[in-house]
Motif scaffolding. Sequence first.
Motif, PDB file in Angstrom:
ATOM      1  N   LYS A 106       0.863  -1.182   0.000  1.00 37.77           N
ATOM      2  CA  LYS A 106       0.000   0.000   0.000  1.00 37.77           C
ATOM      3  C   LYS A 106       0.900   1.234   0.000  1.00 37.77           C
ATOM      4  CE  LYS A 106      -3.666  -2.341   2.587  1.00 37.77           C
ATOM      5  NZ  LYS A 106      -2.957  -3.635   2.706  1.00 37.77           N
ATOM      6  N   THR A 107       0.639   2.142  -0.933  1.00 41.05           N
ATOM      7  CA  THR A 107       1.464   3.331  -1.097  1.00 41.05           C
ATOM      8  C   THR A 107       0.684   4.573  -0.692  1.00 41.05           C
ATOM      9  OG1 THR A 107       2.756   2.332  -2.877  1.00 41.05           O
ATOM     10  CG2 THR A 107       2.757   4.738  -2.751  1.00 41.05           C
ATOM     11  N   TYR A 108       1.342   5.413   0.108  1.00 35.93           N
ATOM     12  CA  TYR A 108       0.711   6.617   0.648  1.00 35.93           C
ATOM     13  C   TYR A 108       1.507   7.851   0.242  1.00 35.93           C
ATOM     14  CZ  TYR A 108      -1.611   3.253   3.718  1.00 35.93           C
ATOM     15  OH  TYR A 108      -2.334   2.190   4.211  1.00 35.93           O
ATOM     16  N   TRP A 109       0.784   8.926  -0.022  1.00 41.55           N
ATOM     17  CA  TRP A 109       1.384  10.254  -0.125  1.00 41.55           C
ATOM     18  C   TRP A 109       1.183  10.938   1.211  1.00 41.55           C
ATOM     19  CZ3 TRP A 109      -1.502  11.505  -5.311  1.00 41.55           C
ATOM     20  CH2 TRP A 109      -0.853  10.843  -6.362  1.00 41.55           C
ATOM     21  N   VAL A 110       2.259  11.402   1.807  1.00 39.56           N
ATOM     22  CA  VAL A 110       2.194  11.932   3.163  1.00 39.56           C
ATOM     23  C   VAL A 110       2.768  13.345   3.193  1.00 39.56           C
ATOM     24  CG1 VAL A 110       2.616  11.408   5.594  1.00 39.56           C
ATOM     25  CG2 VAL A 110       2.718   9.559   3.893  1.00 39.56           C
ATOM     26  N   GLN A 111       1.952  14.299   3.576  1.00 42.07           N
ATOM     27  CA  GLN A 111       2.441  15.661   3.804  1.00 42.07           C
ATOM     28  C   GLN A 111       2.825  15.755   5.272  1.00 42.07           C
ATOM     29  OE1 GLN A 111      -0.434  18.788   3.112  1.00 42.07           O
ATOM     30  NE2 GLN A 111       1.143  20.361   2.914  1.00 42.07           N
ATOM     31  N   VAL A 112       4.078  16.113   5.511  1.00 43.04           N
ATOM     32  CA  VAL A 112       4.594  16.134   6.877  1.00 43.04           C
ATOM     33  C   VAL A 112       5.051  17.537   7.241  1.00 43.04           C
ATOM     34  CG1 VAL A 112       5.288  13.707   6.855  1.00 43.04           C
ATOM     35  CG2 VAL A 112       6.930  15.465   6.146  1.00 43.04           C
ATOM     36  N   GLU A 113       5.080  17.769   8.539  1.00 43.44           N
ATOM     37  CA  GLU A 113       5.587  19.033   9.052  1.00 43.44           C
ATOM     38  C   GLU A 113       7.098  18.911   9.205  1.00 43.44           C
ATOM     39  OE1 GLU A 113       3.361  21.584  12.095  1.00 43.44           O
ATOM     40  OE2 GLU A 113       4.937  20.628  13.295  1.00 43.44           O
ATOM     41  N   GLY A 114       7.835  19.814   8.563  1.00 45.15           N
ATOM     42  CA  GLY A 114       9.287  19.748   8.611  1.00 45.15           C
ATOM     43  C   GLY A 114       9.867  19.216   7.317  1.00 45.15           C
ATOM     44  N   GLU A 115      11.182  19.085   7.306  1.00 43.17           N
ATOM     45  CA  GLU A 115      11.921  18.597   6.138  1.00 43.17           C
ATOM     46  C   GLU A 115      12.628  17.299   6.500  1.00 43.17           C
ATOM     47  OE1 GLU A 115      11.925  19.914   3.150  1.00 43.17           O
ATOM     48  OE2 GLU A 115      10.816  21.758   3.618  1.00 43.17           O
ATOM     49  N   PRO A 116      12.321  16.200   5.823  1.00 38.14           N
ATOM     50  CA  PRO A 116      12.979  14.934   6.156  1.00 38.14           C
ATOM     51  C   PRO A 116      14.452  14.954   5.807  1.00 38.14           C
ATOM     52  CG  PRO A 116      11.632  14.700   4.181  1.00 38.14           C
ATOM     53  CD  PRO A 116      11.354  16.063   4.730  1.00 38.14           C
ATOM     54  N   ASP A 117      15.279  14.510   6.738  1.00 34.82           N
ATOM     55  CA  ASP A 117      16.705  14.393   6.449  1.00 34.82           C
ATOM     56  C   ASP A 117      17.051  12.922   6.247  1.00 34.82           C
ATOM     57  OD1 ASP A 117      16.725  13.281   8.989  1.00 34.82           O
ATOM     58  OD2 ASP A 117      17.636  15.029   9.953  1.00 34.82           O
ATOM     59  N   ALA A 118      18.306  12.656   5.959  1.00 30.80           N
ATOM     60  CA  ALA A 118      18.737  11.293   5.644  1.00 30.80           C
ATOM     61  C   ALA A 118      18.497  10.340   6.816  1.00 30.80           C
ATOM     62  CB  ALA A 118      20.212  11.294   5.251  1.00 30.80           C
ATOM     63  N   THR A 119      18.679  10.843   8.032  1.00 31.42           N
ATOM     64  CA  THR A 119      18.493   9.995   9.218  1.00 31.42           C
ATOM     65  C   THR A 119      17.032   9.566   9.356  1.00 31.42           C
ATOM     66  OG1 THR A 119      20.312  11.106  10.358  1.00 31.42           O
ATOM     67  CG2 THR A 119      18.753   9.883  11.717  1.00 31.42           C
ATOM     68  N   ALA A 120      16.099  10.515   9.179  1.00 37.34           N
ATOM     69  CA  ALA A 120      14.674  10.197   9.292  1.00 37.34           C
ATOM     70  C   ALA A 120      14.248   9.220   8.201  1.00 37.34           C
ATOM     71  CB  ALA A 120      13.854  11.476   9.228  1.00 37.34           C
ATOM     72  N   LEU A 121      14.701   9.443   6.976  1.00 34.88           N
ATOM     73  CA  LEU A 121      14.326   8.554   5.874  1.00 34.88           C
ATOM     74  C   LEU A 121      14.884   7.148   6.080  1.00 34.88           C
ATOM     75  CD1 LEU A 121      14.834  10.975   2.847  1.00 34.88           C
ATOM     76  CD2 LEU A 121      12.664  10.273   3.886  1.00 34.88           C
ATOM     77  N   LYS A 122      16.107   7.050   6.587  1.00 29.56           N
ATOM     78  CA  LYS A 122      16.701   5.733   6.842  1.00 29.56           C
ATOM     79  C   LYS A 122      15.917   5.004   7.935  1.00 29.56           C
ATOM     80  CE  LYS A 122      21.065   3.386   7.820  1.00 29.56           C
ATOM     81  NZ  LYS A 122      20.458   2.389   8.731  1.00 29.56           N
ATOM     82  N   ALA A 123      15.498   5.736   8.965  1.00 31.44           N
ATOM     83  CA  ALA A 123      14.732   5.106  10.036  1.00 31.44           C
ATOM     84  C   ALA A 123      13.407   4.546   9.504  1.00 31.44           C
ATOM     85  CB  ALA A 123      14.479   6.110  11.152  1.00 31.44           C
ATOM     86  N   LEU A 124      12.744   5.296   8.642  1.00 29.16           N
ATOM     87  CA  LEU A 124      11.489   4.817   8.063  1.00 29.16           C
ATOM     88  C   LEU A 124      11.728   3.589   7.190  1.00 29.16           C
ATOM     89  CD1 LEU A 124       9.900   8.252   7.063  1.00 29.16           C
ATOM     90  CD2 LEU A 124       9.164   6.761   8.936  1.00 29.16           C
ATOM     91  N   ARG A 125      12.839   3.593   6.446  1.00 30.83           N
ATOM     92  CA  ARG A 125      13.148   2.448   5.581  1.00 30.83           C
ATOM     93  C   ARG A 125      13.481   1.203   6.398  1.00 30.83           C
ATOM     94  NH1 ARG A 125      16.465   6.440   2.612  1.00 30.83           N
ATOM     95  NH2 ARG A 125      15.235   7.124   0.810  1.00 30.83           N
ATOM     96  N   ASP A 126      14.245   1.383   7.478  1.00 31.86           N
ATOM     97  CA  ASP A 126      14.727   0.240   8.254  1.00 31.86           C
ATOM     98  C   ASP A 126      13.675  -0.323   9.200  1.00 31.86           C
ATOM     99  OD1 ASP A 126      17.113   0.637   6.981  1.00 31.86           O
ATOM    100  OD2 ASP A 126      18.109   1.563   8.707  1.00 31.86           O
ATOM    101  N   GLY A 127      12.737   0.535   9.644  1.00 32.93           N
ATOM    102  CA  GLY A 127      11.737   0.120  10.621  1.00 32.93           C
ATOM    103  C   GLY A 127      11.811   0.985  11.861  1.00 32.93           C
ATOM    104  N   VAL A 128      10.654   1.408  12.325  1.00 37.70           N
ATOM    105  CA  VAL A 128      10.557   2.315  13.459  1.00 37.70           C
ATOM    106  C   VAL A 128       9.980   1.569  14.654  1.00 37.70           C
ATOM    107  CG1 VAL A 128       9.510   4.442  14.314  1.00 37.70           C
ATOM    108  CG2 VAL A 128      10.219   4.281  11.924  1.00 37.70           C
ATOM    109  N   GLU A 129      10.535   1.786  15.829  1.00 42.17           N
ATOM    110  CA  GLU A 129      10.044   1.143  17.045  1.00 42.17           C
ATOM    111  C   GLU A 129       8.812   1.892  17.542  1.00 42.17           C
ATOM    112  OE1 GLU A 129       9.748  -1.808  19.635  1.00 42.17           O
ATOM    113  OE2 GLU A 129      11.433  -1.696  18.211  1.00 42.17           O
TER     114      GLU A 129
END
Length: 201
Positions: free
Chosen positions: A74-97
Motif C-alpha cells: 500500500k502506497t501513501y502520499w504523506v504531507q509532513v511538518e518539517g523537512e525529512p533528512d537522511a536519518t529520518a528517511l533511513k529510520a522509516l526504511r529500516d523500521g521504526v520502534e
Amino acid sequence: MSWFIRFNKPFDVLPQFTDRANADAPRSTLSDFIDLPGVYPAGRLDRDSEGLMLLTDEGRLQAQISDPKHEMAKTYWVQVEGEPDATALKALRDGVELKDGQTRPAKVREIDEPPMLWPRTPPIRERKTVSDSWIELTLREGKNRQVRRMTAAVGLPTLRLIRYRIGDWALDDLAPGQWDSLQMPELKVAPQRKRDRRPRR
C-alpha cells in the motif's frame, strides 16, 4: 454480477456504511457516496485520511486484499511538518520502534506535491515558521494508524495522508467522492494439502 470497485474516500468520511455510534448526529459514511448492495470495504482507511479504498461483494477477494498475511503493498502520499533528512528517511526504511513493536522495512522517498492533488476541506493547519514537505511511503503491513505514528516517531508529524495505491490498483484520476467499477481479478487458490496415502495401522 459481482462487484469490485475503487473509491476515492474524502477527508472526514467514515470507512463504513453506518454510524451506529452517533445515531443522533450521524457522520458522513460510505453510504453517502456508494449505493450498491452487498459490497464491503477490503481494508480500512481512517476517517481523517483520504484516498483509495477497494470494495467488493466477493468475500474471498476481500480477504485476499485485507488480510495482513498476504502482505499487499500500500502506497501513501504523506504531507509532513518539517523537512525529512537522511536519518529520518533511513529510520522509516529500516523500521521504526512503536509501542506495539517495530515496523517492517518500508520504501520511502521524498516527492514534490502531487500534481493531481485536490483541495482538502477543511485545509490543513499551517505554521508560518515551520515548512512542510511530501514523502511517498509504501508498506506491506497494517498496524493501527501506522503511517502517522511512524512519521511522528522520526520527528515529522503527518499533516495530510492520502492512500494512492493498493497492490495493482491506483487512484489515477479518480476525484474525491467518486467510484468506478474494476475488472474482477483472478482469485488466488490456496494450495491443496497432499493426502497421506499410507495405509492405516
